[in-house]
Design a protein around this motif. Structure first.
Motif, short mmCIF file in Angstrom:
data_model
loop_
_atom_site.label_atom_id
_atom_site.label_comp_id
_atom_site.label_asym_id
_atom_site.label_seq_id
_atom_site.Cartn_x
_atom_site.Cartn_y
_atom_site.Cartn_z
N GLY A 31 0.80 -1.22 0.00
CA GLY A 31 0.00 0.00 0.00
C GLY A 31 0.82 1.27 0.00
N SER A 32 2.12 1.17 -0.27
CA SER A 32 2.99 2.34 -0.19
C SER A 32 3.30 2.90 -1.57
CB SER A 32 4.31 1.98 0.50
OG SER A 32 4.08 1.45 1.79
N LEU A 33 3.57 4.20 -1.61
CA LEU A 33 3.93 4.89 -2.84
C LEU A 33 4.98 5.93 -2.50
CD1 LEU A 33 3.28 5.56 -5.87
CD2 LEU A 33 1.61 7.19 -4.99
N VAL A 34 6.07 5.95 -3.26
CA VAL A 34 7.11 6.95 -3.06
C VAL A 34 7.54 7.47 -4.44
CG1 VAL A 34 9.06 5.33 -3.05
CG2 VAL A 34 9.26 7.49 -1.83
N THR A 35 7.87 8.75 -4.50
CA THR A 35 8.35 9.36 -5.74
C THR A 35 9.77 9.86 -5.52
OG1 THR A 35 6.10 10.03 -6.33
CG2 THR A 35 7.91 11.18 -7.43
N LEU A 36 10.65 9.48 -6.43
CA LEU A 36 12.06 9.88 -6.37
C LEU A 36 12.36 10.74 -7.58
CD1 LEU A 36 13.58 6.37 -5.51
CD2 LEU A 36 12.94 8.19 -3.91
N GLU A 37 12.86 11.94 -7.35
CA GLU A 37 13.26 12.81 -8.45
C GLU A 37 14.67 12.43 -8.86
OE1 GLU A 37 12.21 17.02 -8.14
OE2 GLU A 37 14.21 17.44 -8.96
N VAL A 38 14.85 12.18 -10.16
CA VAL A 38 16.15 11.80 -10.71
C VAL A 38 16.50 12.71 -11.87
CG1 VAL A 38 15.95 9.37 -9.98
CG2 VAL A 38 15.10 10.06 -12.23
N PRO A 39 17.79 12.91 -12.16
CA PRO A 39 18.16 13.79 -13.28
C PRO A 39 17.88 13.17 -14.64
CG PRO A 39 20.12 12.95 -12.20
CD PRO A 39 18.95 12.49 -11.39
N ASP A 40 17.86 11.82 -14.74
CA ASP A 40 17.67 11.13 -16.02
C ASP A 40 16.84 9.87 -15.77
OD1 ASP A 40 17.84 9.87 -18.50
OD2 ASP A 40 19.99 9.49 -18.36
N ALA A 41 15.53 9.95 -15.99
CA ALA A 41 14.64 8.82 -15.71
C ALA A 41 14.95 7.63 -16.61
CB ALA A 41 13.18 9.24 -15.87
N ARG A 42 15.17 7.86 -17.90
CA ARG A 42 15.47 6.75 -18.82
C ARG A 42 16.77 6.05 -18.42
NH1 ARG A 42 12.93 10.54 -21.95
NH2 ARG A 42 11.19 9.76 -23.20
N GLY A 43 17.78 6.83 -18.08
CA GLY A 43 19.05 6.26 -17.65
C GLY A 43 18.91 5.46 -16.36
N ALA A 44 18.15 6.00 -15.40
CA ALA A 44 17.95 5.29 -14.13
C ALA A 44 17.21 3.98 -14.35
CB ALA A 44 17.18 6.19 -13.15
N LEU A 45 16.19 4.00 -15.21
CA LEU A 45 15.44 2.77 -15.49
C LEU A 45 16.29 1.75 -16.23
CD1 LEU A 45 12.05 4.37 -16.46
CD2 LEU A 45 12.49 2.93 -14.46
N ALA A 46 17.16 2.21 -17.11
CA ALA A 46 18.08 1.31 -17.81
C ALA A 46 19.04 0.64 -16.83
CB ALA A 46 18.85 2.06 -18.90
N GLU A 47 19.53 1.41 -15.85
CA GLU A 47 20.41 0.85 -14.83
C GLU A 47 19.68 -0.22 -14.01
OE1 GLU A 47 22.02 3.90 -12.31
OE2 GLU A 47 22.67 5.10 -14.01
N VAL A 48 18.44 0.08 -13.61
CA VAL A 48 17.65 -0.88 -12.83
C VAL A 48 17.45 -2.17 -13.62
CG1 VAL A 48 15.36 -1.32 -11.83
CG2 VAL A 48 16.50 0.86 -11.41
N ALA A 49 17.08 -2.05 -14.90
CA ALA A 49 16.86 -3.23 -15.74
C ALA A 49 18.16 -4.01 -15.94
CB ALA A 49 16.27 -2.81 -17.09
N ALA A 50 19.29 -3.32 -16.09
CA ALA A 50 20.58 -3.99 -16.27
C ALA A 50 20.98 -4.79 -15.03
CB ALA A 50 21.67 -2.97 -16.60
N ARG A 51 20.50 -4.38 -13.87
CA ARG A 51 20.80 -5.10 -12.62
C ARG A 51 19.77 -6.18 -12.32
NH1 ARG A 51 22.21 0.32 -10.97
NH2 ARG A 51 20.13 0.62 -10.06
N GLY A 52 18.87 -6.47 -13.28
CA GLY A 52 17.89 -7.53 -13.07
C GLY A 52 16.54 -7.04 -12.60
N GLY A 53 16.36 -5.73 -12.49
CA GLY A 53 15.07 -5.18 -12.10
C GLY A 53 14.12 -5.17 -13.28
#
Length: 181
Positions: free
Chosen positions: A59-81
Motif C-alpha cells: 500500500g505504499s507509494l514513493v516518488t524519487l526525483e532523478v536527473p535522467d529517468a530513462r538512464g535510471a530505469l536502464a540501470e535498474v533493468a541492467a541489474r535484473g530489475g
C-alpha cells in the motif's frame, strides 16, 4: 517546525525477500539497518526505508526525483530489475515511470523536463496525506495517500480549474499487486 530530512517508508511483507529486490533497484545494499524489521537506503534529500509490516505491505507509494529517468530505469533493468517504459506524453513538465516491487508498492521516478521546476505542498487532510505538485503556471497533480492500508482511491487524470488532477493508489490485484486481505 523545521524539517531537516524526509524518510519515506515502504511497507513490505518479508524484509529478507524485499532487500535483494531493492538492492538491485538502488544498485547497492542497504546503507543502514538500524533495528530489526527496518532497512534504509540513504539519498541526498533523505532516506527510503523498508519496514516489515505485513498488514500494510503493498500500500505504499514513493516518488524519487532523478536527473535522467530513462538512464535510471536502464540501470535498474541492467541489474535484473523490471524493464519499464517512461511516460513522456502525460505531462509537459515531467517524464516519469512507476516501478512496482514484489509486494505491489509503487516507486515512481520523476525527471523534470529542461527549464521546468515544481513547487511542492504537502498537508494532512481528514483522509490522509495530500501532496500537490504545482508546476507553474497551469498544471496541477495531486496524490491522495490514504493512511488505511490498501484503501486509497484511484482516478484517471481529469481537468480541474485550468489544471489536471490525479488521485493515485496501489495497482489492483489483476495488474500484479497483492489482493486485499
Amino acid at each position: 517546525m523545521q524539517v531537516t530530512k524526509v524518510l519515506s517508508a515502504l511497507a513490505v511483507s518479508d524484509l529478507d525477500r524485499a532487500k535483494p529486490w531493492y538492492q538491485a533497484f538502488f544498485g547497492r545494499p542497504p546503507d543502514a539497518e538500524p533495528m530489526p524489521g527496518l532497512a534504509e537506503w540513504h539519498t541526498p534529500g533523505g532516506a527510503v526505508q523498508l519496514v516489515a509490516d505485513g498488514q500494510r505491505a503493498g500500500g505504499s507509494l514513493v516518488t524519487l526525483e532523478v536527473p535522467d529517468a530513462r538512464g535510471a530505469l536502464a540501470e535498474v533493468a541492467a541489474r535484473g530489475g523490471p524493464a519499464v517504459e517512461v511516460d513522456d506524453v502525460s505531462s509537459d513538465r515531467v517524464v516519469f515511470a512507476t516501478v512496482v516491487d514484489p509486494d505491489g508498492n509503487g516507486i515512481t521516478l520523476v525527471e523534470l523536463r529542461q527549464g521546468r521546476r515544481l513547487r511542492r505542498r504537502r498537508f494532512l487532510t481528514g483522509f490522509g496525506w495530500h501532496l500537490e505538485l504545482l508546476p507553474p503556471p497551469v498544471r496541477h497533480a495531486s496524490f491522495l495517500l490514504d493512511e488505511r492500508p490498501r484503501h486509497a482511491t484511484c482516478r484517471r487524470l481529469h481537468r480541474r480549474g485550468g489544471g489536471a488532477s490525479a488521485h493515485v493508489s496501489p495497482m489492483p490485484a489483476s495488474q500484479g499487486a497483492p489482493s486485499h486481505r
